[in-house]
Design a protein around this motif. Structure first.
Motif, PDB file in Angstrom:
ATOM      1  N   CYS A 115    -112.220  26.148  -5.323  1.00 23.66           N
ATOM      2  CA  CYS A 115    -113.685  26.198  -5.410  1.00 23.66           C
ATOM      3  C   CYS A 115    -114.186  27.570  -4.945  1.00 23.66           C
ATOM      4  O   CYS A 115    -115.086  28.153  -5.537  1.00 23.66           O
ATOM      5  N   THR A 116    -113.576  28.062  -3.882  1.00 22.85           N
ATOM      6  CA  THR A 116    -113.976  29.358  -3.336  1.00 22.85           C
ATOM      7  C   THR A 116    -113.627  30.486  -4.311  1.00 22.85           C
ATOM      8  O   THR A 116    -114.370  31.445  -4.435  1.00 22.85           O
ATOM      9  N   GLU A 117    -112.514  30.323  -5.005  1.00 25.52           N
ATOM     10  CA  GLU A 117    -112.111  31.378  -5.939  1.00 25.52           C
ATOM     11  C   GLU A 117    -113.045  31.462  -7.136  1.00 25.52           C
ATOM     12  O   GLU A 117    -113.166  32.506  -7.749  1.00 25.52           O
ATOM     13  N   VAL A 118    -113.693  30.354  -7.508  1.00 26.76           N
ATOM     14  CA  VAL A 118    -114.535  30.403  -8.704  1.00 26.76           C
ATOM     15  C   VAL A 118    -116.024  30.555  -8.422  1.00 26.76           C
ATOM     16  O   VAL A 118    -116.778  30.923  -9.314  1.00 26.76           O
ATOM     17  N   CYS A 119    -116.464  30.282  -7.198  1.00 25.99           N
ATOM     18  CA  CYS A 119    -117.918  30.285  -6.933  1.00 25.99           C
ATOM     19  C   CYS A 119    -118.517  31.648  -7.252  1.00 25.99           C
ATOM     20  O   CYS A 119    -118.196  32.637  -6.606  1.00 25.99           O
ATOM     21  N   PRO A 120    -119.390  31.724  -8.249  1.00 26.47           N
ATOM     22  CA  PRO A 120    -119.932  33.024  -8.656  1.00 26.47           C
ATOM     23  C   PRO A 120    -120.912  33.595  -7.630  1.00 26.47           C
ATOM     24  O   PRO A 120    -121.284  34.757  -7.723  1.00 26.47           O
ATOM     25  N   MET A 121    -121.330  32.766  -6.668  1.00 27.78           N
ATOM     26  CA  MET A 121    -122.222  33.267  -5.627  1.00 27.78           C
ATOM     27  C   MET A 121    -121.430  33.720  -4.401  1.00 27.78           C
ATOM     28  O   MET A 121    -122.014  34.100  -3.389  1.00 27.78           O
ATOM     29  N   GLY A 122    -120.114  33.644  -4.478  1.00 25.54           N
ATOM     30  CA  GLY A 122    -119.300  34.077  -3.340  1.00 25.54           C
ATOM     31  C   GLY A 122    -119.454  33.175  -2.128  1.00 25.54           C
ATOM     32  O   GLY A 122    -119.403  33.633  -0.995  1.00 25.54           O
ATOM     33  N   LEU A 123    -119.633  31.884  -2.377  1.00 22.33           N
ATOM     34  CA  LEU A 123    -119.742  30.939  -1.256  1.00 22.33           C
ATOM     35  C   LEU A 123    -118.399  30.236  -1.066  1.00 22.33           C
ATOM     36  O   LEU A 123    -117.480  30.410  -1.858  1.00 22.33           O
ATOM     37  N   MET A 124    -118.326  29.425  -0.004  1.00 21.81           N
ATOM     38  CA  MET A 124    -117.117  28.640   0.237  1.00 21.81           C
ATOM     39  C   MET A 124    -117.499  27.162   0.153  1.00 21.81           C
ATOM     40  O   MET A 124    -117.742  26.510   1.172  1.00 21.81           O
ATOM     41  N   PRO A 125    -117.538  26.639  -1.074  1.00 24.26           N
ATOM     42  CA  PRO A 125    -118.032  25.264  -1.271  1.00 24.26           C
ATOM     43  C   PRO A 125    -117.260  24.232  -0.456  1.00 24.26           C
ATOM     44  O   PRO A 125    -117.829  23.227  -0.035  1.00 24.26           O
ATOM     45  N   MET A 126    -115.969  24.465  -0.213  1.00 22.69           N
ATOM     46  CA  MET A 126    -115.170  23.507   0.558  1.00 22.69           C
ATOM     47  C   MET A 126    -115.787  23.266   1.934  1.00 22.69           C
ATOM     48  O   MET A 126    -115.852  22.143   2.409  1.00 22.69           O
ATOM     49  N   TYR A 127    -116.254  24.342   2.556  1.00 25.88           N
ATOM     50  CA  TYR A 127    -116.858  24.188   3.879  1.00 25.88           C
ATOM     51  C   TYR A 127    -118.270  23.622   3.780  1.00 25.88           C
ATOM     52  O   TYR A 127    -118.685  22.803   4.599  1.00 25.88           O
ATOM     53  N   LEU A 128    -119.024  24.080   2.778  1.00 29.21           N
ATOM     54  CA  LEU A 128    -120.378  23.538   2.606  1.00 29.21           C
ATOM     55  C   LEU A 128    -120.316  22.032   2.434  1.00 29.21           C
ATOM     56  O   LEU A 128    -121.080  21.285   3.036  1.00 29.21           O
ATOM     57  N   GLY A 129    -119.373  21.572   1.590  1.00 31.59           N
ATOM     58  CA  GLY A 129    -119.240  20.137   1.348  1.00 31.59           C
ATOM     59  C   GLY A 129    -118.876  19.400   2.629  1.00 31.59           C
ATOM     60  O   GLY A 129    -119.469  18.380   2.967  1.00 31.59           O
ATOM     61  N   ALA A 130    -117.924  19.940   3.368  1.00 36.39           N
ATOM     62  CA  ALA A 130    -117.466  19.267   4.586  1.00 36.39           C
ATOM     63  C   ALA A 130    -118.573  19.233   5.636  1.00 36.39           C
ATOM     64  O   ALA A 130    -118.831  18.199   6.251  1.00 36.39           O
ATOM     65  N   PHE A 131    -119.264  20.357   5.821  1.00 37.30           N
ATOM     66  CA  PHE A 131    -120.330  20.375   6.833  1.00 37.30           C
ATOM     67  C   PHE A 131    -121.485  19.482   6.403  1.00 37.30           C
ATOM     68  O   PHE A 131    -122.147  18.858   7.225  1.00 37.30           O
ATOM     69  N   SER A 132    -121.749  19.435   5.115  1.00 39.47           N
ATOM     70  CA  SER A 132    -122.838  18.592   4.625  1.00 39.47           C
ATOM     71  C   SER A 132    -122.523  17.126   4.905  1.00 39.47           C
ATOM     72  O   SER A 132    -123.378  16.363   5.325  1.00 39.47           O
ATOM     73  N   GLN A 133    -121.258  16.751   4.696  1.00 40.25           N
ATOM     74  CA  GLN A 133    -120.864  15.366   4.959  1.00 40.25           C
ATOM     75  C   GLN A 133    -121.082  14.999   6.414  1.00 40.25           C
ATOM     76  O   GLN A 133    -121.441  13.892   6.741  1.00 40.25           O
ATOM     77  N   LYS A 134    -120.827  15.996   7.292  1.00 40.11           N
ATOM     78  CA  LYS A 134    -120.999  15.727   8.720  1.00 40.11           C
ATOM     79  C   LYS A 134    -122.443  15.938   9.156  1.00 40.11           C
ATOM     80  O   LYS A 134    -122.736  15.894  10.334  1.00 40.11           O
ATOM     81  N   ARG A 135    -123.322  16.234   8.195  1.00 38.38           N
ATOM     82  CA  ARG A 135    -124.725  16.520   8.489  1.00 38.38           C
ATOM     83  C   ARG A 135    -124.873  17.676   9.482  1.00 38.38           C
ATOM     84  O   ARG A 135    -125.791  17.711  10.281  1.00 38.38           O
ATOM     85  N   ASN A 136    -123.944  18.606   9.432  1.00 35.06           N
ATOM     86  CA  ASN A 136    -124.026  19.771  10.309  1.00 35.06           C
ATOM     87  C   ASN A 136    -124.727  20.901   9.546  1.00 35.06           C
ATOM     88  O   ASN A 136    -124.113  21.778   8.962  1.00 35.06           O
ATOM     89  N   PHE A 137    -126.073  20.842   9.540  1.00 36.39           N
ATOM     90  CA  PHE A 137    -126.820  21.769   8.698  1.00 36.39           C
ATOM     91  C   PHE A 137    -126.915  23.173   9.280  1.00 36.39           C
ATOM     92  O   PHE A 137    -127.147  24.134   8.548  1.00 36.39           O
ATOM     93  N   GLU A 138    -126.708  23.285  10.606  1.00 35.04           N
ATOM     94  CA  GLU A 138    -126.611  24.618  11.201  1.00 35.04           C
ATOM     95  C   GLU A 138    -125.493  25.397  10.502  1.00 35.04           C
ATOM     96  O   GLU A 138    -125.654  26.540  10.094  1.00 35.04           O
TER      97      GLU A 138
END
Ligand code: SF4
Ligand code: SF4
Lengths: 440, 313
Positions: free
Chosen positions: A372-395
């Motif tokens: 996911c990180t290799e393809v994200c055209p915005m240079g984000l790390m979706p793996m971490y965004l997804g994991a933190f979102s699941q934990k409701r860690n919005f910081e």
């Protein structure tokens, strides 16, 4: 006419599946018995209805007045009698006030339609006409075009770019339009160039549409530079089109104008030209009805407010193994529970997928493959965004730049564990916004 | 029409071809050439160990998930892969019960307790191998490598370190068919590289970690004053290829960004050379990777990628 090449970093190569409709001409769908025209088909405040039940309206008559700066006018797409003004269900699940018109099949035109000569019309008039005509971005974001063309006195615009990338798989609406009406699209580009006093304009087309590129070449217009773009998703994203053509990056959280660029969808450009030269407001558009779940795929010109069900019926109906109906393309379009909703200014596609193509798969654990990180055209790390979102860690979501996500879906497309990354990131974005508001 | 039930889910509605299962299966396929060479050289004993390893891991995973009421995931092939990898990482004379203990440890203590695939802190096969080496050194090192009828009596790296028999030729080491001893799956660099090419072709892994790791070992060994020939042996022997291609690239325990991957692989290489040249142990690949597994979270935390539109300072 100059031809150049360009592309952007990262992104994906999905199966394009454009063969269903890529060679079909635009077909005019007969206007329906009844249209339900939503007062909100644009980004910003919903328009205020300015007609009453029982009133007769002409084709192209104003029925909804823009409410505020970021809003858009709405016009009658048929002539006839206003039957009701009532909330109806939209494709995204919300209820929006709609003006319902019973068609008298006369297409009775408005009086005093103002037409301008594109050579002599003033820049101020162009913006005003676009505003009056209720033109919004037809690519899907539906941002009011007049607002886009008014970036403020400080902005220095060097690039006006027509977005003919149409990178969403399946969709061929812009493709057909560019092939058949290249002159109109180019005319719209010239008008937009005039607004900014530019003598060069750009158009970006993916190289899987050679006939569209040819159509522009045939215009022999030296002020237009055609970019033949590598076919890669999401090339049609405003930011990535700007990267490919201007070689600039839109600053995080900023607008294209801050990078000196204005991007206009190909369909929108044609609508601009029609509005100026014929006084025609935006009351019809082109949609691709396609996929394995529709009997006769078509590229259709339809009246705004036509029921999606009727469009589907016009195309022979859904197949028996239908699983999903999507308004837009497969990468970003929302799936609907029930196609009994009006099609609007932003409906670029009606994609019908059968069970085999619908990819209804269960998610499993993230295996940290970083694809996911290799393809994200915005240079984000979706793996971490997804994991933190699941934990409701919005910081943390904020720290990992959730708000920069353009929801292109490259990450979730690629994810071998089928993580619902885009859904998780949408939650993250709302969380981050709430958090920022709280902090002030 | 509205009585037909439509599915609604979040976009995107299109998906790529790779799935967790296809990836794990591809890695297993990539290990087949090395497995075949192992079978050819070590015979029936090796076959029994590989079957035992795979069966134990899959059954252990099944039991764990039943007991913990989790979804059963043995279909994703990851347990089978762990079993195969661990079996390829033991010597042919390793008793079957030692291997089984390793498998149970890998699945229960390293993988399932932490939440299953993707949540493990270290590569299960690797952690299990290190446990076995520490607990039963006599079954995991030295004579354990050598089939009873063999003419030589030590692994190439042990020969270099301690002297003794003649070192096998580089070609022998590369092909691994005769006179070269080591763990079941590590003897043929050629077979492992074949697997590497397959993984690259299938876009399962990138070249970054394996190439950086091996190159680091080669360059640093040279800096330690080894001759070109000895450097070649360092690269071809001691499970470096197996480790660099199949263990260090484990997704879960290697970093996510390119920058971090280079540093991680360099770290693996540095550790390996230090252990081999300065430590009391001739191999060092497992320990090095395991150590870098623990560094991975830090690398991931501090080495992010530049996002689009970042305001340049
Ligand atoms: S994180 Fe957002 S921008 Fe990046 S690939 Fe996923 S959807 Fe696209
Ligand atoms: S692609 Fe999916 S499985 Fe791989 S790291 Fe991203 S979220 Fe995890």
């Amino acid at each position: 006419m100059e031809i150049k090449k360009g592309t952007f970093k990262k992104g994906i190569h999905p199966s394009y599946n454009k063969h269903y409709t890529s060679s079909l001409p635009i077909e005019i769908m007969p206007s329906p018995k009844e249209v339900a025209i939503p007062m909100s088909m644009h980004t910003g405040a919903p328009a205020t209805p300015v007609v009453e039940v029982g009133q007769y309206v002409h084709l192209g008559e104003l029925i909804g007045q823009a409410a505020g700066y970021i809003s858009a006018n709405i016009h009658a797409s048929v002539s006839g009698t206003v039957k009701a003004i009532e909330p109806r269900l939209m494709g995204n699940g919300s209820k929006v006030s709609c003006v319902v018109i019973e068609n008298d099949f006369q297409d009775a035109p408005c009086e005093n339609v103002e037409k301008y000569d594109p050579e002599t019309v003033s820049p101020e008039d162009i913006v005003k006409i676009i505003q009056n005509a209720g033109i919004v971005g037809e690519g899907g974001a539906t941002f009011p075009t007049s607002v886009k063309l008014s970036p403020g006195p400080d902005a220095k615009i060097d690039y006006v770019i027509i977005n003919g990338a149409e990178c969403e798989p399946y969709l061929t609406s812009d493709h057909a339009l560019m092939r058949e009406q290249a002159a109109k699209v180019a005319g719209g580009l010239h008008l937009a160039m005039k607004v900014f006093g530019l003598d060069k304009g750009y158009i970006g087309i993916e190289d899987n549409k050679p006939d569209a590129i040819e159509a522009f070449k045939a215009l022999n217009d030296d002020s237009i530079i055609v970019y033949e773009l590598e076919t890669k998703y999401p090339q049609g994203s405003e930011k990535h089109l700007i990267s490919a053509i201007a070689g600039r990056e839109v600053p995080s959280g900023g607008l294209p104008a801050q990078a000196g660029c204005i991007v206009i969808n190909a369909g929108t450009a044609a609508a601009i030209y029609d509005a100026v030269t014929e006084g025609k407001p935006l009351y019809e558009r082109v949609v691709t009805v396609t996929g394995s779940g529709i009997k006769q795929p078509k590229v259709l010109l339809f009246r705004i407010g036509t029921n999606v069900n009727e469009i589907i019926e016009y195309c022979g109906g859904l197949t028996d193994d239908i699983a999903k109906v999507i308004l837009g393309g497969p990468m970003m379009g929302p799936a609907v529970y029930d196609p009994n909703v009006p099609a609007g200014k932003g409906t670029s596609g009606i994609l019908c997928l059968n069970r085999a193509d619908a990819h209804i798969e269960d998610p499993s654990n993230c295996i940290r493959c970083a694809k996911c990180t290799e393809v994200c055209p915005m240079g984000l790390m979706p793996m971490y965004l997804g994991a933190f979102s699941q934990k409701r860690n919005f910081e943390k979501c904020d720290e990992y730049n959730a708000l920069d996500c353009i929801e292109c879906g490259c990450c979730a497309f690629t994810c071998p564990a089928r993580r619902p990354l885009v859904a998780e990131i949408r939650v993250a974005k709302r969380g981050v916004q709430a958090l920022r508001k709280k902090r002030g | 029409m509205s009585e037909r039930l439509l599915t609604v889910s979040s976009s995107p509605h299109a998906r790529g071809k790779q799935t967790t299962k296809s990836i794990m299966t591809d890695v297993i396929i990539a290990l087949l050439p090395a497995t075949a060479v192992g079978f050819y050289v070590f015979g029936l004993k090796a076959v029994i160990l590989v079957v035992t390893g795979i069966a134990t891991c899959v059954l252990t995973e099944l039991c764990c998930e039943k007991i913990m009421h989790r979804d059963v995931t043995i279909g994703d092939m990851s347990a089978a892969l762990t079993g195969l990898l661990l079996a390829l990482n033991v010597p042919v004379n390793c008793p079957w019960w030692v291997l089984m203990i390793g498998c149970v440890f890998a699945i229960v203590m390293v993988k399932q307790i932490f939440g299953g695939l993707g949540c493990n802190f270290a590569n299960p096969a690797l952690a299990a191998r290190v446990l076995l080496v520490a607990s039963w050194p006599s079954h995991m090192t030295g004579k354990a490598f050598i089939p009873v009828d063999a003419v030589v009596s030590a692994t190439p790296l042990a020969i270099i370190k301690e002297g003794g028999d003649a070192i096998p030729s580089a070609l022998q080491m590369f092909l691994g068919f005769d006179g070269v001893y080591g763990c079941i799956g590590e003897i043929s660099a050629a077979a492992l590289i074949l697997g590497f090419i397959y993984l690259l072709y299938k876009k399962v892994i990138s070249w970054r970690i394996p190439v950086t790791y091996v190159a680091t070992v080669a360059v640093l060994s040279f800096c330690f004053g080894l001759s070109a020939y000895e450097v070649l042996i360092q690269v071809l022997a001691g499970g470096l290829m197996l480790g660099a291609i199949f263990m260090a690239t484990d997704y879960v325990t290697s970093p996510a960004t390119a920058k971090a991957q280079f540093i991680y692989a360099f770290g693996c290489g540095l550790m390996t050379v230090l252990i081999r040249q300065k430590g009391g142990y001739p191999e060092g690949v497992s320990f090095s990777i395991l150590f870098m597994n623990f560094v991975t979270p830090l690398l991931d935390k501090y080495l992010r990628i530049t996002k689009y539109g970042e305001v340049k300072k």
